[in-house]
Design a protein around this motif. Structure first.
Motif, PDB file in Angstrom:
ATOM      1  N   PRO A  40       0.942  -1.084  -0.218  1.00 11.74           N
ATOM      2  CA  PRO A  40      -0.427  -0.064   0.017  1.00 11.74           C
ATOM      3  C   PRO A  40       0.714   1.134   0.156  1.00 11.74           C
ATOM      4  O   PRO A  40       1.740   1.357   0.867  1.00 11.74           O
ATOM      5  CB  PRO A  40      -0.897   0.327   1.116  1.00 11.74           C
ATOM      6  CG  PRO A  40       0.317  -1.151   2.112  1.00 11.74           C
ATOM      7  CD  PRO A  40       0.717  -1.778   1.127  1.00 11.74           C
ATOM      8  N   GLU A  41      -0.041   2.364  -0.719  1.00 18.31           N
ATOM      9  CA  GLU A  41       1.300   3.680  -0.789  1.00 18.31           C
ATOM     10  C   GLU A  41       0.662   4.428   0.428  1.00 18.31           C
ATOM     11  O   GLU A  41      -0.293   4.191   1.651  1.00 18.31           O
ATOM     12  CB  GLU A  41      -0.024   4.426  -2.010  1.00 18.31           C
ATOM     13  CG  GLU A  41       0.521   6.261  -1.657  1.00 18.31           C
ATOM     14  CD  GLU A  41       1.943   5.927  -2.836  1.00 18.31           C
ATOM     15  OE1 GLU A  41       3.447   6.952  -2.700  1.00 18.31           O
ATOM     16  OE2 GLU A  41       2.781   5.233  -3.493  1.00 18.31           O
ATOM     17  N   GLY A  42       2.134   5.269   0.867  1.00 20.55           N
ATOM     18  CA  GLY A  42       1.844   5.489   2.241  1.00 20.55           C
ATOM     19  C   GLY A  42       2.192   5.061   3.512  1.00 20.55           C
ATOM     20  O   GLY A  42       2.772   5.500   4.704  1.00 20.55           O
ATOM     21  N   ARG A  43       2.160   3.531   3.648  1.00 22.49           N
ATOM     22  CA  ARG A  43       2.247   2.555   4.617  1.00 22.49           C
ATOM     23  C   ARG A  43       3.425   1.442   4.336  1.00 22.49           C
ATOM     24  O   ARG A  43       3.384   1.171   5.090  1.00 22.49           O
ATOM     25  CB  ARG A  43       1.260   1.809   4.789  1.00 22.49           C
ATOM     26  CG  ARG A  43       0.235   2.658   5.205  1.00 22.49           C
ATOM     27  CD  ARG A  43      -0.994   2.490   6.290  1.00 22.49           C
ATOM     28  NE  ARG A  43      -1.911   1.274   5.134  1.00 22.49           N
ATOM     29  CZ  ARG A  43      -2.298  -0.211   5.041  1.00 22.49           C
ATOM     30  NH1 ARG A  43      -1.487  -0.899   6.355  1.00 22.49           N
ATOM     31  NH2 ARG A  43      -2.508  -1.086   4.159  1.00 22.49           N
ATOM     32  N   THR A  44       3.775   1.641   2.823  1.00 22.53           N
ATOM     33  CA  THR A  44       5.355   1.010   2.796  1.00 22.53           C
ATOM     34  C   THR A  44       6.429   1.442   3.091  1.00 22.53           C
ATOM     35  O   THR A  44       6.937   1.830   2.329  1.00 22.53           O
ATOM     36  CB  THR A  44       5.383   0.117   1.151  1.00 22.53           C
ATOM     37  OG1 THR A  44       3.589  -0.662   0.945  1.00 22.53           O
ATOM     38  CG2 THR A  44       5.900  -1.084   1.378  1.00 22.53           C
ATOM     39  N   LEU A  45       7.225   0.522   3.400  1.00 28.59           N
ATOM     40  CA  LEU A  45       8.652   1.074   4.500  1.00 28.59           C
ATOM     41  C   LEU A  45       9.964   0.166   3.697  1.00 28.59           C
ATOM     42  O   LEU A  45       9.331  -1.641   4.110  1.00 28.59           O
ATOM     43  CB  LEU A  45       8.636   0.848   5.371  1.00 28.59           C
ATOM     44  CG  LEU A  45      10.740   1.060   6.332  1.00 28.59           C
ATOM     45  CD1 LEU A  45      10.417   2.600   6.265  1.00 28.59           C
ATOM     46  CD2 LEU A  45      10.456   0.993   7.616  1.00 28.59           C
ATOM     47  N   VAL A  46      10.452   0.040   2.782  1.00 26.64           N
ATOM     48  CA  VAL A  46      11.769  -0.901   2.378  1.00 26.64           C
ATOM     49  C   VAL A  46      12.600  -1.255   3.486  1.00 26.64           C
ATOM     50  O   VAL A  46      12.889  -0.488   4.389  1.00 26.64           O
ATOM     51  CB  VAL A  46      12.162  -0.130   1.083  1.00 26.64           C
ATOM     52  CG1 VAL A  46      13.527  -1.567   0.897  1.00 26.64           C
ATOM     53  CG2 VAL A  46      11.082  -0.031  -0.127  1.00 26.64           C
TER      54      VAL A  46
END
Length: 330
Positions: A40-46
């Motif tokens: 999800p956009e804005g909630r995904t952290l690499v």
């Protein structure tokens, strides 16, 4: 390998190749993760993978409660910053509910290692209640490639990686936060460099993912199922779960109380399996609550899995009922 090499070369040629990645990760990679895996956009952290994320997470709460059984390195990593308690899934809500401060709750779902089990709806609801009470619940989805993970309740973190599909050396993963908010500095620091992120962004596409599934995931699933089918016919065994592994329990002499003359300790059972030509891992490596072994099917052909089932059936016939599928409810 040719395509990945080209992606690395393209990443090295980019003008911003040595820039620090943005807070959530490289934009090109985030777009690709959203396209291919519904991140999800804005909630995904690499991240650099599950262990990298666990290291960055360590200390976010003073105490952590980790599932039992599980991969041994995660509780070791979390214990570097504070006390870690271990508990089977059925007891997690009770134990966490006794704690008065926010606590990290770490589980693997779906298809956890070593027994391949997944949480049911009732267990997921209990975790959602813990998250709603202020605890930090993290679901490790590293085995999501073997079975559809299903919806995640609100308030729960997830983390996964490409390790089980591309190899542990990929060192690339991502976490999904429960809400849109700036990630903490420690979590931002666990991402790999821009060149590595950009190379994977250029490498991954729908065809590559399909090829990786075909080469790495589907043969493993086929081998595990072949073993299950063969042991069902030979021994009447029934397994539950999915993934790349399953667990077998051996009654200890104390538990057998003389009823099973073939009962063995875990070490003796591993030696018997090795003598029969079957490679297994000790259940103690995953903190299994009983003397047990894990069979993993990565890189195993269907014919080899069937052969292993036949060898184990002969072992049980010769040594007595020294093995059985681990029971549900752990």
């Amino acid at each position: 390998m040719t395509r990945f090499g080209e992606s690395v070369a393209d990443a090295l040629a980019a003008a911003d190749r040595w820039n620090t990645p943005s807070a959530f990760g490289d934009r090109a990679l985030l777009d690709r993760l959203g396209e291919l895996f519904d991140a999800p956009e804005g909630r995904t952290l690499v991240t650099g993978g599950v262990r990298s994320f666990a290291t960055a997470w360590s200390g976010r709460t003073r105490t952590a409660v980790v599932e039992l059984p599980s991969f041994s390195e995660i509780p070791e990593i979390l214990a570097a910053a504070g006390p870690v308690r271990r508990a089977p899934w059925r007891r997690l809500p009770e134990i966490v509910g006794e704690l008065t401060e926010p606590t990290t709750v770490w589980l693997t779902n779906p298809a956890r290692n070593p027994d391949g089990r997944s949480l049911d709806e009732r267990q997921l609801d209990a975790l959602a209640a813990l998250a709603g009470a202020g605890h930090q619940v993290v679901l490790n989805q590293v085995y999501r490639w073997f079975v559809e993970p299903g919806p995640v309740p609100e308030g729960i973190w997830t983390v996964t990686s490409l390790a089980k599909m591309c190899g542990g050396g990929s060192r690339l993963g991502w976490a999904v936060m429960p809400a849109v908010e700036p990630p903490e500095a420690s979590l931002r620091a666990c991402a790999p460099g821009t060149v590595w992120q950009r190379a994977w962004a250029g490498f991954l596409n729908r065809r590559v993912v399909a090829d990786l599934r075909s080469a790495c995931i589907e043969p493993t699933v086929d081998a595990r199922r072949a073993f299950e089918t063969a042991t069902a016919g030979l021994l009447g065994w029934e397994f539950h779960g999915d993934g790349l592994s399953l667990a077998l329990e051996c009654p200890t002499p104390e538990a057998a109380s003389g009823r099973h003359p073939g009962a063995r300790t875990e070490g003796e059972l591993l030696a018997l399996l090795a003598e029969a030509g079957v490679s297994a891992s000790p259940g103690a490596a995953f903190a299994m609550p009983t003397a047990s072994v894990r069979l993993a099917f990565s890189g195993v052909a269907v014919a080899q899995a069937r052969d292993a089932a036949e060898r184990i059936a002969r072992l049980v016939d010769r040594a007595g009922p020294c093995l059985r599928p681990c029971p549900d409810g752990l």
